[in-house]
Scaffold this active site. Structure first.
Site: not given
Length: 581
Positions: A305, A303, A146, A307
């Site tokens: 990734d 961000d 993340s 999400d």
């Protein structure tokens, strides 16, 4: 096994990966560093695993990835041949070693006869969630940490509904992973051999196409892109969202989109930011500079990734201000419900899902449209689990899910928070208000005028080492055993202890059950509707404190928030001091 024995085992392994072997030679003689690499196994928890990349049992490397994958493979194999045939979809982000770790996971599963589908290049986490559903796979893996620092990577596991594995299933996978004693003895077949057998299939464009089609389906007013020219500045913060966000906006007809050049391409070091996290206002530095040059209506940041989504808009002084996750959530939610209602497509049994640490403004908005709001524990997997439950029972029709930490879901074709969906909807909401001669900031103030000036805050306290762990325990024990009677000059009227699933109405000496899984979280409500919450992190040596108030104006709510957070933290400091003696 002592760390030294683990280290010797790795050192003496004949065919150890060359890069990792070199790393061990570099560390020779540095006892402290070696101990940290080997003193424990990298923990595979309910959210998968996350750690620094490097050599050792306590690091992310091909061997610890094989171990996690072998555990997941054992879990799938136990479900029978059908599950193995349906297989696992694997995606990865822009971090160091992400493509290698993804292929290592695929080889481990495929060697066990499990069908795997690997994306041809980096993809957002929500697209992985979608792909699991689209391909009717039995599970999914995404290699990502993340928005952690660049030296980290991680590994998350998904179920057949495209949601992160709920605790019950995750526990079974954890059991299988922990049963593997030696990660170095897991054998995997060669990639080409497995591809020839058809056990590793490469996927990409076909999934992108259907995902983009689904993304456009969340639009309530697709005509707005033709009617209003919205100036958008977008930064993917060196991550996975660059292509899908641009594809989605283009498909909806939004043409005036400028991407922050310096942050457009994947960069494993996230060179232009201290932290690639849209929750950190500093991550918007480049976007704000470009926004000022372009006079942009909205700045959006995702961000690595993809999400989480952050947005920034001009305030009443003409300066860009980054909205909180709660504020963005309220704007998106109100737009969806009000416009669906006008079109007659808002279902009577619609439901809004949010986490227990997310603002109550969401409940107020939903309630004004006759919709229920259901709280879940912190973590989007619990929202995904509820969607699945309501889908099966027909009790509710999902409308919107969100959490204060910048995670939103609109269309349930994905079952994890989706910054691509949220980015597209945020631009549409901006166009909707621009058509009426309003900025998003003005729209937010209107919401506050209608529902109340809600304001939230978050503080984190990091307490490292053995003493730190004891202090965190002492903080929770003190609040649990002696709940405060007053905070910020207001009476505490309700105490919720999620570890024992119990709500105590203090003024009535009455107890109620909380129908949620157990979790080490405490939440207190004051007589004026304010609340605060204590939640220790499951992965780091810290405890988070959430604060929420409702005032009569922006200034009033800011003041109330400052008083409440100051008062709570003063109590916490006293507990920490008393245990440090």
């Amino acid at each position: 096994m002592t760390w030294r024995k683990s280290y010797e085992r790795w050192k003496q392994t004949e065919h150890l990966d060359l890069e990792l072997k070199e790393r061990l030679i570099e560390l020779e003689g540095d006892e402290q560093a070696l101990e940290d690499c080997f003193y424990k196994d990298l923990e595979f928890g309910t959210g998968g695993m996350r750690g620094e990349i490097g050599a050792g049992t306590n690091r992310m490397n091909i061997y610890t990835v094989r171990k996690a994958s072998a555990g997941f493979a054992a879990y799938i194999s136990k479900q029978g041949e059908e599950a193995k045939k349906r297989g696992v979809v694997i995606a990865y982000d822009s971090r160091h070693k992400s493509p290698e770790f993804a292929m290592e996971a695929a080889k481990t599963l495929a060697t066990q006869g499990i069908q795997t589908y690997v994306f041809d290049e980096l993809r957002p986490t929500p697209e992985l969630s979608f792909a699991v559903r689209q391909l009717n796979a039995y599970g999914g893996i995404v290699v990502t940490a993340s928005h952690n620092p660049p030296e980290y990577n991680g590994y998350k596991v998904y179920g057949d509904d495209g949601g992160q594995l709920p605790p019950k299933e995750a526990d079974i996978v954890i059991e299988q992973v922990n049963a593997i004693e030696n990660e170095l003895t897991i054998t995997v077949d060669e990639e080409n051999k497995l591809k020839e057998k058809g056990l590793i299939k490469i996927i990409g464009e076909d999934i992108d196409k259907v995902y983009t089609e689904k993304l456009t389906s969340i639009s309530v007013h697709p005509e707005l892109s033709e009617e209003v020219d919205v100036k958008v500045v977008f930064t993917p913060l060196h991550g996975t969202a660059n292509k899908p966000v641009r594809r989605g906006l283009e498909a909806l007809g939004y043409k005036n989109v400028t991407v922050v050049k310096e942050q457009e391409l994947p960069d494993s070091n996230f060179s232009t930011v201290t932290s690639p996290n849209p929750e950190e206002h500093a991550a918007f530095e480049y976007a704000i500079k470009l926004g000022e040059e372009q006079n942009a209506d909205i700045l959006i940041a995702t961000d690595p990734d993809a999400d989480r989504l952050g947005i920034a808009v001009k305030n009443d002084q003409g300066k860009y201000t980054v909205l909180t996750g709660n504020q963005t959530g309220a704007l998106l939610l109100h737009y969806l419900l009000s416009e669906k209602k006008k079109q007659g497509i808002l279902p009577d049994n619609g439901v809004v899902l949010k986490t227990i640490v997310t603002s109550e403004i969401g409940r107020a908005v939903a309630s004004s449209f006759g919709l229920d709001t259901i709280d879940t524990l912190t973590g989007f997997k619990f929202i995904g689990e509820k969607i699945k439950e309501y889908e099966a029972s027909g009790q509710y029709t999902f409308q919107f899910g969100y959490e204060e930490s910048y995670g939103y879901l609109i269309g349930d074709f994905a079952r994890d928070k989706d910054a691509i969906q949220a980015a597209l909807l945020a631009v549409e909401v901006c166009a909707f208000y621009k058509k009426q001669g309003m900025s998003l900031y003005e729209a937010l103030i209107n919401l506050f005028n209608e529902y109340g000036f809600y304001r939230e805050g978050l503080k984190s306290l990091t307490l490292k080492g053995k003493q730190g762990a004891e202090q965190i325990e002492a903080i929770l024990a003190s609040f649990r055993q002696n709940p405060p009677q007053k905070m910020a000059g207001k009476q505490v009227v309700t105490a919720e202890d999620y570890a024992v699933s119990k709500r105590t109405l203090l003024t009535e000496s009455k107890e109620e059950a909380i129908d949620l899984p157990k979790s080490n979280v405490l939440k207190y409500f004051l007589e004026d509707g304010s609340w605060f919450c204590l939640r220790p992190s499951g992965t780091e040596p810290k405890v988070k404190f959430y604060f929420a108030v409702k005032g009569s104006s922006l200034e009033d709510s800011e003041k109330r928030l400052a008083v409440l957070s100051e008062d709570v933290m003063k109590t916490v400091d006293e507990i920490v001091e008393s245990t440090a003696k």
